[in-house]
Scaffold this active site. Structure first.
Site, PDB file in Angstrom:
ATOM      1  N   ARG A 184       2.460  -6.247  -6.443  1.00  0.00           N
ATOM      2  CA  ARG A 184       1.264  -6.869  -7.004  1.00  0.00           C
ATOM      3  C   ARG A 184       1.009  -6.421  -8.433  1.00  0.00           C
ATOM      4  O   ARG A 184       0.636  -7.199  -9.279  1.00  0.00           O
ATOM      5  CB  ARG A 184       0.037  -6.523  -6.150  1.00  0.00           C
ATOM      6  CG  ARG A 184       0.018  -7.216  -4.817  1.00  0.00           C
ATOM      7  CD  ARG A 184      -1.027  -6.638  -3.926  1.00  0.00           C
ATOM      8  NE  ARG A 184      -0.775  -5.231  -3.685  1.00  0.00           N
ATOM      9  CZ  ARG A 184      -1.576  -4.416  -3.036  1.00  0.00           C
ATOM     10  NH1 ARG A 184      -2.708  -4.877  -2.576  1.00  0.00           N
ATOM     11  NH2 ARG A 184      -1.256  -3.164  -2.833  1.00  0.00           N
ATOM     12  N   LYS A 202      -3.290   4.220  10.534  1.00  0.00           N
ATOM     13  CA  LYS A 202      -4.005   3.446   9.505  1.00  0.00           C
ATOM     14  C   LYS A 202      -5.332   2.897  10.040  1.00  0.00           C
ATOM     15  O   LYS A 202      -6.070   2.249   9.310  1.00  0.00           O
ATOM     16  CB  LYS A 202      -3.121   2.304   8.993  1.00  0.00           C
ATOM     17  CG  LYS A 202      -2.842   2.428   7.492  1.00  0.00           C
ATOM     18  CD  LYS A 202      -2.136   1.215   6.925  1.00  0.00           C
ATOM     19  CE  LYS A 202      -2.333   1.120   5.418  1.00  0.00           C
ATOM     20  NZ  LYS A 202      -1.684  -0.042   4.839  1.00  0.00           N
ATOM     21  N   SER A 244      -5.837  -6.311   1.934  1.00  0.00           N
ATOM     22  CA  SER A 244      -6.496  -6.540   3.224  1.00  0.00           C
ATOM     23  C   SER A 244      -7.806  -5.750   3.299  1.00  0.00           C
ATOM     24  O   SER A 244      -8.786  -6.233   3.866  1.00  0.00           O
ATOM     25  CB  SER A 244      -5.575  -6.133   4.373  1.00  0.00           C
ATOM     26  OG  SER A 244      -4.404  -6.901   4.336  1.00  0.00           O
ATOM     27  N   HIS A 302      -0.007 -12.319   1.162  1.00  0.00           N
ATOM     28  CA  HIS A 302       1.139 -12.151   2.065  1.00  0.00           C
ATOM     29  C   HIS A 302       1.810 -13.503   2.314  1.00  0.00           C
ATOM     30  O   HIS A 302       3.031 -13.610   2.311  1.00  0.00           O
ATOM     31  CB  HIS A 302       0.690 -11.600   3.425  1.00  0.00           C
ATOM     32  CG  HIS A 302       0.073 -10.245   3.385  1.00  0.00           C
ATOM     33  ND1 HIS A 302      -1.171  -9.962   3.906  1.00  0.00           N
ATOM     34  CD2 HIS A 302       0.530  -9.062   2.886  1.00  0.00           C
ATOM     35  CE1 HIS A 302      -1.442  -8.676   3.747  1.00  0.00           C
ATOM     36  NE2 HIS A 302      -0.436  -8.115   3.121  1.00  0.00           N
TER      37      HIS A 302
HETATM   38  N1  COA Z   1      -0.654  -9.831  -1.277  1.00  0.00           N
HETATM   39  C1  COA Z   1      -1.808  -9.254  -0.946  1.00  0.00           C
HETATM   40  N2  COA Z   1      -1.894  -8.008  -0.497  1.00  0.00           N
HETATM   41  C2  COA Z   1      -0.766  -7.324  -0.381  1.00  0.00           C
HETATM   42  C3  COA Z   1       0.480  -7.862  -0.704  1.00  0.00           C
HETATM   43  C4  COA Z   1       0.513  -9.181  -1.167  1.00  0.00           C
HETATM   44  N3  COA Z   1       1.640  -9.770  -1.499  1.00  0.00           N
HETATM   45  N4  COA Z   1       1.418  -6.933  -0.488  1.00  0.00           N
HETATM   46  C5  COA Z   1       0.783  -5.841  -0.039  1.00  0.00           C
HETATM   47  N5  COA Z   1      -0.542  -6.088   0.028  1.00  0.00           N
HETATM   48  C6  COA Z   1      -1.575  -5.126   0.432  1.00  0.00           C
HETATM   49  C7  COA Z   1      -1.843  -5.129   1.889  1.00  0.00           C
HETATM   50  O1  COA Z   1      -2.863  -6.029   2.218  1.00  0.00           O
HETATM   51  C8  COA Z   1      -2.248  -3.696   2.132  1.00  0.00           C
HETATM   52  O2  COA Z   1      -3.608  -3.546   1.842  1.00  0.00           O
HETATM   53  P1  COA Z   1      -4.498  -2.411   2.524  1.00  0.00           P
HETATM   54  O3  COA Z   1      -3.886  -1.094   2.147  1.00  0.00           O
HETATM   55  O4  COA Z   1      -5.808  -2.678   1.941  1.00  0.00           O
HETATM   56  O5  COA Z   1      -4.422  -2.660   4.008  1.00  0.00           O
HETATM   57  C9  COA Z   1      -1.437  -2.901   1.102  1.00  0.00           C
HETATM   58  O6  COA Z   1      -1.076  -3.833   0.141  1.00  0.00           O
HETATM   59  C10 COA Z   1      -0.168  -2.294   1.592  1.00  0.00           C
HETATM   60  O7  COA Z   1       0.144  -2.802   2.795  1.00  0.00           O
HETATM   61  P2  COA Z   1       1.512  -3.319   3.394  1.00  0.00           P
HETATM   62  O8  COA Z   1       2.322  -4.109   2.474  1.00  0.00           O
HETATM   63  O9  COA Z   1       1.142  -3.951   4.662  1.00  0.00           O
HETATM   64  O10 COA Z   1       2.287  -2.001   3.557  1.00  0.00           O
HETATM   65  P3  COA Z   1       1.954  -0.736   4.398  1.00  0.00           P
HETATM   66  O11 COA Z   1       1.864   0.364   3.408  1.00  0.00           O
HETATM   67  O12 COA Z   1       0.828  -0.914   5.324  1.00  0.00           O
HETATM   68  O13 COA Z   1       3.265  -0.632   5.292  1.00  0.00           O
HETATM   69  C11 COA Z   1       5.677  -0.448   5.674  1.00  0.00           C
HETATM   70  C12 COA Z   1       4.514  -0.603   4.695  1.00  0.00           C
HETATM   71  C13 COA Z   1       5.414  -1.105   7.006  1.00  0.00           C
HETATM   72  C14 COA Z   1       6.826  -1.153   5.020  1.00  0.00           C
HETATM   73  C15 COA Z   1       5.973   1.062   5.816  1.00  0.00           C
HETATM   74  O14 COA Z   1       4.817   1.753   6.188  1.00  0.00           O
HETATM   75  C16 COA Z   1       7.073   1.353   6.826  1.00  0.00           C
HETATM   76  O15 COA Z   1       8.212   1.040   6.606  1.00  0.00           O
HETATM   77  N6  COA Z   1       6.737   1.995   7.953  1.00  0.00           N
HETATM   78  C17 COA Z   1       7.705   2.328   8.998  1.00  0.00           C
HETATM   79  C18 COA Z   1       8.032   3.826   9.026  1.00  0.00           C
HETATM   80  C19 COA Z   1       9.152   4.154   8.090  1.00  0.00           C
HETATM   81  O16 COA Z   1      10.255   3.658   8.171  1.00  0.00           O
HETATM   82  N7  COA Z   1       8.861   5.062   7.154  1.00  0.00           N
HETATM   83  C20 COA Z   1       9.805   5.476   6.145  1.00  0.00           C
HETATM   84  C21 COA Z   1       9.776   4.506   4.989  1.00  0.00           C
HETATM   85  S1  COA Z   1      10.391   5.248   3.559  1.00  0.00           S
END
Ligand code: COA
Length: 163
Positions: free
Chosen positions: A90, A41, A128, A17
């Site tokens: 990724r 989550k 994560s 991140h």
């Molecule tokens: N390096 C390392 N890990 C990464 C990464 C990076 N560059 N990018 C993503 N990850 C990992 C995260 O650690 C996470 O791991 P985990 O699943 O083991 O916890 C996973 O990838 C995805 O996590 P993250 O990027 O935090 O996304 P998310 O799926 O938790 O949340 C949002 C994404 C917040 C953008 C999305 O849920 C959202 O917009 N929510 C709001 C509601 C909404 O508007 N919904 C409609 C959207 S269409």
């Protein structure tokens, strides 16, 4: 003035991140890291703890702020006056989900664009959840997360074992 948001759960923030944050804040004028308050989550860290850790590890970046949010991403983007959402890719497995999310967001708010940065190759395997799993089994996570985060993980896991 280009304002962007980088949303995610950050439970906890990893070097992957941070790589995306550091690179995007060189491209945009202002970067808001949006920390999702999403209890479905079942996060290990509260949203306040995640915001605190992110603030500590990005303290040297002048155009970055950390803000918690819930609800729709497009509403948060409006509130932050951001035109761009930044997401890290990724591997190919991220692509389908990210494409769907960016197209849905664009449909909901055509003004909002999504910009993808490819995650640094050294972090392409990182998530994560894996970091939390390693920490839960007492493994060394120092190559995956900043020292302050590794310490909080240790404390959190110890505290959870006590209850
Ligand atoms: N390096 C390392 N890990 C990464 C990464 C990076 N560059 N990018 C993503 N990850 C990992 C995260 O650690 C996470 O791991 P985990 O699943 O083991 O916890 C996973 O990838 C995805 O996590 P993250 O990027 O935090 O996304 P998310 O799926 O938790 O949340 C949002 C994404 C917040 C953008 C999305 O849920 C959202 O917009 N929510 C709001 C509601 C909404 O508007 N919904 C409609 C959207 S269409």
């Amino acid at each position: 003035m280009l304002r962007a948001i980088y949303p995610g759960s950050f439970d906890p923030v990893t070097f992957g991140h941070l790589d995306i944050i550091r690179r995007s804040c060189k491209i945009v004028d202002e970067l808001t890291v949006g920390v999702l308050n999403n209890n479905t989550k079942m996060p290990l860290f509260s949203v306040e703890e995640r915001v605190k850790m992110l603030s500590e590890v990005t303290g040297d970046l002048k155009n970055v702020r950390i803000v918690p949010f819930d609800g729709l991403l497009i509403e948060f983007a409006k509130k932050m006056q951001a035109d761009v959402v930044i997401r890290g890719l990724r591997a190919i497995t991220d692509f389908e989900y990210e494409l769907q999310m960016s197209q849905t967001n664009h449909k909901l708010d055509p003004r909002l664009e999504t910009m993808f940065l490819t995650t640094g190759i050294e972090y392409s395997y990182l998530s994560s959840s894996t970091v939390k799993e390693i920490a839960a089994f007492g493994g060394d996570v120092s190559q995956f997360v900043p020292e302050a985060v590794a310490l909080r993980l240790k404390e959190k896991i110890k505290a959870k074992r006590r209850v």
